[in-house]
Write a protein that holds these residues in place. Structure first.
Motif, PDB file in Angstrom:
ATOM      1  N   LEU A  29       0.847  -1.194   0.000  1.00 56.79           N
ATOM      2  CA  LEU A  29       0.000   0.000   0.000  1.00 56.79           C
ATOM      3  C   LEU A  29       0.883   1.244   0.000  1.00 56.79           C
ATOM      4  O   LEU A  29       1.868   1.312   0.734  1.00 56.79           O
ATOM      5  N   GLN A  30       0.529   2.188  -0.820  1.00 57.70           N
ATOM      6  CA  GLN A  30       1.262   3.456  -0.876  1.00 57.70           C
ATOM      7  C   GLN A  30       0.380   4.553  -0.303  1.00 57.70           C
ATOM      8  O   GLN A  30      -0.848   4.463  -0.346  1.00 57.70           O
ATOM      9  N   VAL A  31       1.014   5.577   0.217  1.00 58.63           N
ATOM     10  CA  VAL A  31       0.287   6.727   0.737  1.00 58.63           C
ATOM     11  C   VAL A  31       0.449   7.860  -0.258  1.00 58.63           C
ATOM     12  O   VAL A  31       1.561   8.243  -0.603  1.00 58.63           O
ATOM     13  N   ALA A  32      -0.681   8.362  -0.740  1.00 55.67           N
ATOM     14  CA  ALA A  32      -0.683   9.495  -1.674  1.00 55.67           C
ATOM     15  C   ALA A  32      -1.575  10.567  -1.064  1.00 55.67           C
ATOM     16  O   ALA A  32      -2.801  10.438  -1.083  1.00 55.67           O
ATOM     17  N   GLY A  33      -0.941  11.573  -0.489  1.00 57.38           N
ATOM     18  CA  GLY A  33      -1.718  12.593   0.227  1.00 57.38           C
ATOM     19  C   GLY A  33      -2.350  11.965   1.446  1.00 57.38           C
ATOM     20  O   GLY A  33      -1.666  11.453   2.310  1.00 57.38           O
ATOM     21  N   ASP A  34      -3.669  11.945   1.479  1.00 57.05           N
ATOM     22  CA  ASP A  34      -4.371  11.322   2.603  1.00 57.05           C
ATOM     23  C   ASP A  34      -5.088  10.039   2.168  1.00 57.05           C
ATOM     24  O   ASP A  34      -6.013   9.587   2.813  1.00 57.05           O
ATOM     25  N   GLN A  35      -4.641   9.444   1.056  1.00 56.49           N
ATOM     26  CA  GLN A  35      -5.266   8.227   0.541  1.00 56.49           C
ATOM     27  C   GLN A  35      -4.292   7.060   0.540  1.00 56.49           C
ATOM     28  O   GLN A  35      -3.094   7.237   0.361  1.00 56.49           O
ATOM     29  N   LEU A  36      -4.852   5.860   0.714  1.00 60.96           N
ATOM     30  CA  LEU A  36      -4.082   4.632   0.568  1.00 60.96           C
ATOM     31  C   LEU A  36      -4.289   4.129  -0.853  1.00 60.96           C
ATOM     32  O   LEU A  36      -5.424   4.067  -1.337  1.00 60.96           O
ATOM     33  N   VAL A  37      -3.184   3.757  -1.514  1.00 53.89           N
ATOM     34  CA  VAL A  37      -3.253   3.355  -2.912  1.00 53.89           C
ATOM     35  C   VAL A  37      -2.590   1.994  -3.089  1.00 53.89           C
ATOM     36  O   VAL A  37      -1.484   1.756  -2.605  1.00 53.89           O
ATOM     37  N   LEU A  38      -3.279   1.114  -3.790  1.00 52.61           N
ATOM     38  CA  LEU A  38      -2.738  -0.165  -4.228  1.00 52.61           C
ATOM     39  C   LEU A  38      -2.704  -0.057  -5.750  1.00 52.61           C
ATOM     40  O   LEU A  38      -3.687  -0.337  -6.428  1.00 52.61           O
ATOM     41  N   PRO A  39      -1.591   0.450  -6.299  1.00 48.85           N
ATOM     42  CA  PRO A  39      -1.531   0.976  -7.668  1.00 48.85           C
ATOM     43  C   PRO A  39      -2.144   0.130  -8.780  1.00 48.85           C
ATOM     44  O   PRO A  39      -2.923   0.629  -9.571  1.00 48.85           O
ATOM     45  N   ASP A  40      -1.802  -1.148  -8.864  1.00 49.51           N
ATOM     46  CA  ASP A  40      -2.246  -1.958  -9.998  1.00 49.51           C
ATOM     47  C   ASP A  40      -3.491  -2.792  -9.708  1.00 49.51           C
ATOM     48  O   ASP A  40      -3.884  -3.619 -10.529  1.00 49.51           O
ATOM     49  N   ALA A  41      -4.119  -2.590  -8.589  1.00 50.72           N
ATOM     50  CA  ALA A  41      -5.260  -3.422  -8.200  1.00 50.72           C
ATOM     51  C   ALA A  41      -6.555  -2.973  -8.865  1.00 50.72           C
ATOM     52  O   ALA A  41      -6.735  -1.805  -9.189  1.00 50.72           O
ATOM     53  N   THR A  42      -7.421  -3.945  -9.046  1.00 49.71           N
ATOM     54  CA  THR A  42      -8.814  -3.674  -9.411  1.00 49.71           C
ATOM     55  C   THR A  42      -9.665  -4.519  -8.470  1.00 49.71           C
ATOM     56  O   THR A  42      -9.146  -5.434  -7.807  1.00 49.71           O
ATOM     57  N   LYS A  43     -10.946  -4.249  -8.427  1.00 50.13           N
ATOM     58  CA  LYS A  43     -11.814  -5.086  -7.596  1.00 50.13           C
ATOM     59  C   LYS A  43     -11.737  -6.536  -8.047  1.00 50.13           C
ATOM     60  O   LYS A  43     -11.707  -7.452  -7.229  1.00 50.13           O
ATOM     61  N   ASP A  44     -11.668  -6.744  -9.357  1.00 50.08           N
ATOM     62  CA  ASP A  44     -11.623  -8.114  -9.886  1.00 50.08           C
ATOM     63  C   ASP A  44     -10.328  -8.831  -9.512  1.00 50.08           C
ATOM     64  O   ASP A  44     -10.355 -10.009  -9.145  1.00 50.08           O
ATOM     65  N   THR A  45      -9.185  -8.151  -9.608  1.00 50.68           N
ATOM     66  CA  THR A  45      -7.921  -8.818  -9.253  1.00 50.68           C
ATOM     67  C   THR A  45      -7.873  -9.119  -7.756  1.00 50.68           C
ATOM     68  O   THR A  45      -7.337 -10.149  -7.350  1.00 50.68           O
ATOM     69  N   LEU A  46      -8.455  -8.238  -6.956  1.00 47.24           N
ATOM     70  CA  LEU A  46      -8.483  -8.494  -5.517  1.00 47.24           C
ATOM     71  C   LEU A  46      -9.454  -9.626  -5.178  1.00 47.24           C
ATOM     72  O   LEU A  46      -9.151 -10.483  -4.350  1.00 47.24           O
ATOM     73  N   LYS A  47     -10.604  -9.660  -5.841  1.00 46.00           N
ATOM     74  CA  LYS A  47     -11.570 -10.743  -5.589  1.00 46.00           C
ATOM     75  C   LYS A  47     -11.020 -12.100  -6.024  1.00 46.00           C
ATOM     76  O   LYS A  47     -11.456 -13.137  -5.535  1.00 46.00           O
ATOM     77  N   ALA A  48     -10.055 -12.088  -6.942  1.00 46.79           N
ATOM     78  CA  ALA A  48      -9.446 -13.338  -7.411  1.00 46.79           C
ATOM     79  C   ALA A  48      -8.448 -13.906  -6.397  1.00 46.79           C
ATOM     80  O   ALA A  48      -8.062 -15.070  -6.504  1.00 46.79           O
ATOM     81  N   LEU A  49      -8.037 -13.098  -5.425  1.00 43.87           N
ATOM     82  CA  LEU A  49      -7.120 -13.589  -4.383  1.00 43.87           C
ATOM     83  C   LEU A  49      -7.861 -14.555  -3.465  1.00 43.87           C
ATOM     84  O   LEU A  49      -9.086 -14.485  -3.330  1.00 43.87           O
ATOM     85  N   PRO A  50      -7.133 -15.457  -2.812  1.00 49.30           N
ATOM     86  CA  PRO A  50      -7.784 -16.365  -1.861  1.00 49.30           C
ATOM     87  C   PRO A  50      -8.507 -15.572  -0.771  1.00 49.30           C
ATOM     88  O   PRO A  50      -8.000 -14.573  -0.270  1.00 49.30           O
TER      89      PRO A  50
END
Length: 130
Positions: free
Chosen positions: A103-124
């Motif tokens: 996770l990266q911090v950009a200003g006051d936001q947390l960013v997972l740069p290359d993630a999408t909901k679909d790629t995250l849902k594909a994780l165990p």
């Protein structure tokens, strides 16, 4: 007599000071170690209470999830973020874990740069054991 008492006092004091690095706790010897921390760096960090519940975005500024929890995993105690992906108000959500270092911090936001909901849902799926 005063001179013998002073000598005995110094001997006791030196004996105590020579064992400063070893302390007994409940009868078992333990060594005391000191860790110096740059408090200015720590102060610039984020409290876990501020990270929990934070929205996570991808590099396109799309919301991809929410931080549900932080977990320290043995044996090396690396921190992981448990992300809630999808669902509405906690219903139908999918929990996944990612190393907190991703996770990266950009200003006051947390960013997972290359993630999408679909790629995250594909994780165990992660399920709490306790």
């Amino acid at each position: 007599m005063m001179e013998k008492t002073a000598t005995l006092g110094w001997a006791v004091l030196l004996g105590v000071l020579s064992n400063v690095s070893t302390v007994s706790a409940q009868g078992a010897p333990q060594s005391v170690t000191e860790v110096r921390v740059d408090v200015a760096k720590v102060d610039a960090g984020y409290r876990a209470s501020k990270i929990n519940g934070a929205t996570v975005y991808n590099g396109k500024k799309e919301k991809v999830g929410t931080v549900d929890d932080l977990i320290l995993g043995p044996p090396d105690w690396v921190p992981y973020a448990v992300l809630s992906v999808g669902g509405l108000l906690g219903v139908g959500n999918h929990l996944v874990t990612v190393p907190l270092s991703k996770l990266q911090v950009a200003g006051d936001q947390l960013v997972l740069p290359d993630a999408t909901k679909d790629t995250l849902k594909a994780l165990p799926e992660f399920k709490y054991m306790k």
